[in-house]
Design an enzyme around this catalytic site. Structure first.
Site, short mmCIF file in Angstrom:
data_model
loop_
_atom_site.label_atom_id
_atom_site.label_comp_id
_atom_site.label_asym_id
_atom_site.label_seq_id
_atom_site.Cartn_x
_atom_site.Cartn_y
_atom_site.Cartn_z
N GLY A 73 -6.11 2.51 -1.91
CA GLY A 73 -7.43 2.63 -1.31
C GLY A 73 -8.44 3.26 -2.24
O GLY A 73 -8.63 2.82 -3.38
N SER A 74 -9.07 4.33 -1.77
CA SER A 74 -10.12 4.99 -2.55
C SER A 74 -9.60 5.70 -3.79
O SER A 74 -10.39 6.17 -4.62
CB SER A 74 -10.85 6.01 -1.66
OG SER A 74 -9.96 7.01 -1.21
N ASN B 230 0.87 -1.18 0.00
CA ASN B 230 0.00 0.00 0.00
C ASN B 230 0.90 1.23 0.00
O ASN B 230 2.14 1.11 -0.05
CB ASN B 230 -0.98 -0.02 1.18
CG ASN B 230 -0.28 -0.02 2.53
OD1 ASN B 230 0.87 0.42 2.67
ND2 ASN B 230 -0.97 -0.50 3.56
N ASP C 295 -6.23 -7.64 0.43
CA ASP C 295 -6.11 -9.07 0.15
C ASP C 295 -6.98 -9.46 -1.04
O ASP C 295 -6.59 -10.29 -1.86
CB ASP C 295 -6.50 -9.88 1.38
CG ASP C 295 -5.57 -9.63 2.56
OD1 ASP C 295 -4.38 -9.37 2.32
OD2 ASP C 295 -6.05 -9.68 3.71
#
Length: 302
Positions: free
Chosen positions: A211-212, A181, A241
């Site tokens: 993420g977003s 990430n 995941d």
């Protein structure tokens, strides 16, 4: 065959509307247990998308371990290479969900018994795989052994470097893709900021989940971002995941990296719309429906 080697945990989830301060006791909204662990999550994500999946890992001889074995079998995940350790507890993760985000404490249990010697006994399984999925919730020595065996057989490897640990630069040569990430990617770049050769090799292997904001990768030296899909997030547990499992499935089906990342972003987006890491993981029909709906929305907008 997609082989997943890694952690198997039972998630103990508490949902709260009040984020407690240190030493404070608050009333929660709900509590439930669901299968988790980064390795198991990725195996389930790939299996639910229709892949032929084998899981290599360890559970304890407790009720959580038996529950997990039954659950894997229901999903038709190959459990022949999961060892049940006598007198040992299955790994657990205590998860607090607050304001649609989560805090997690992992107790490894049987997962820490995954040694390089254990991995060697699964050499044939690794070499028979098209892709191997790895994370860092088992000892690093075991992960390195998998990388070495996979490299011998030219097996594709996706390594999700989470939870973050410093990893040696020679791993960059052994993996096909690294999927950190944004926080983990920053740590990797910081660790090798004075090693230009390692940084260049790292860039070739990176797929960064954001993420977003979607996901990013380097294409001809330039950082390219593929945007996320718009969804109403309920629980972000397991989204990364899901991304990794879906990425392996898409690459196994012959999609290009760009296409595979796009597919994985859609899968991860759908996964956050339900509570629980594995419960929200989509089947392929749900992704296809999302694509149809998006096409209809785009056409109507025009």
């Amino acid at each position: 065959m997609i082989t997943v080697i890694g952690s198997i945990n039972m998630d103990l989830v508490t949902v709260t509307n009040i984020n407690p301060s240190m030493g404070e006791t608050v009333m929660g909204e709900s509590f439930f247990t669901v299968p988790g662990g980064k390795g198991a999550n990725q195996a389930v994500a790939a299996a639910k998308l229709g892949a032929n999946v084998k899981m290599i890992g360890k559970v304890g001889d407790d009720p959580f371990g038996q529950e997990y074995m039954d659950y894997f079998n229901e999903l038709q995940i190959n459990t022949e290479s999961i060892q049940v350790e006598k007198g040992v507890r299955t790994g657990t993760a205590s998860i607090t969900v607050y304001n649609h985000d989560n805090k997690i404490i992992v107790v490894p249990g049987a997962n820490h018994l995954m040694t390089s010697e254990v991995i060697e006994t699964y050499r044939d399984d690794i070499l028979a795989s098209e892709w191997v999925l790895l994370q860092l919730e088992i000892p690093l020595s075991a992960v390195e052994k998998v990388l070495e065996i996979a490299a011998e057989g030219n097996v594709g490897v996706i390594l999700n470097p989470a939870p973050f640990h410093h990893i040696p630069s020679h791993w960059f040569e052994l993996v096909t893709y690294l999927t950190p990430n944004e926080y983990e990617a920053k740590q990797l770049f910081e660790a090798y900021k004075n090693d230009a050769e390692a940084i260049e090799l790292l860039k070739e292997k990176l797929v960064i989940t954001k993420g977003s904001e979607g996901a990013a990768f380097f294409k001809q030296g330039e950082l390219m971002t593929i945007p996320a899909v718009k969804v109403k997030a309920v629980d972000t547990t397991g989204a990364g995941d899901t991304f990794n499992g879906a990425l392996a499935v898409a690459l196994d089906e012959g999609l290009t990296l760009d296409q595979a990342i796009t597919f994985a972003i859609k899968a991860a987006g759908l996964s956050v719309t339900k509570l629980g890491a594995q419960v929200g993981m989509p089947i392929k029909a749900e992704i296809e429906k999302m694509e149809v709906n998006h096409h209809e929305e785009t056409r109507n907008a025009e």
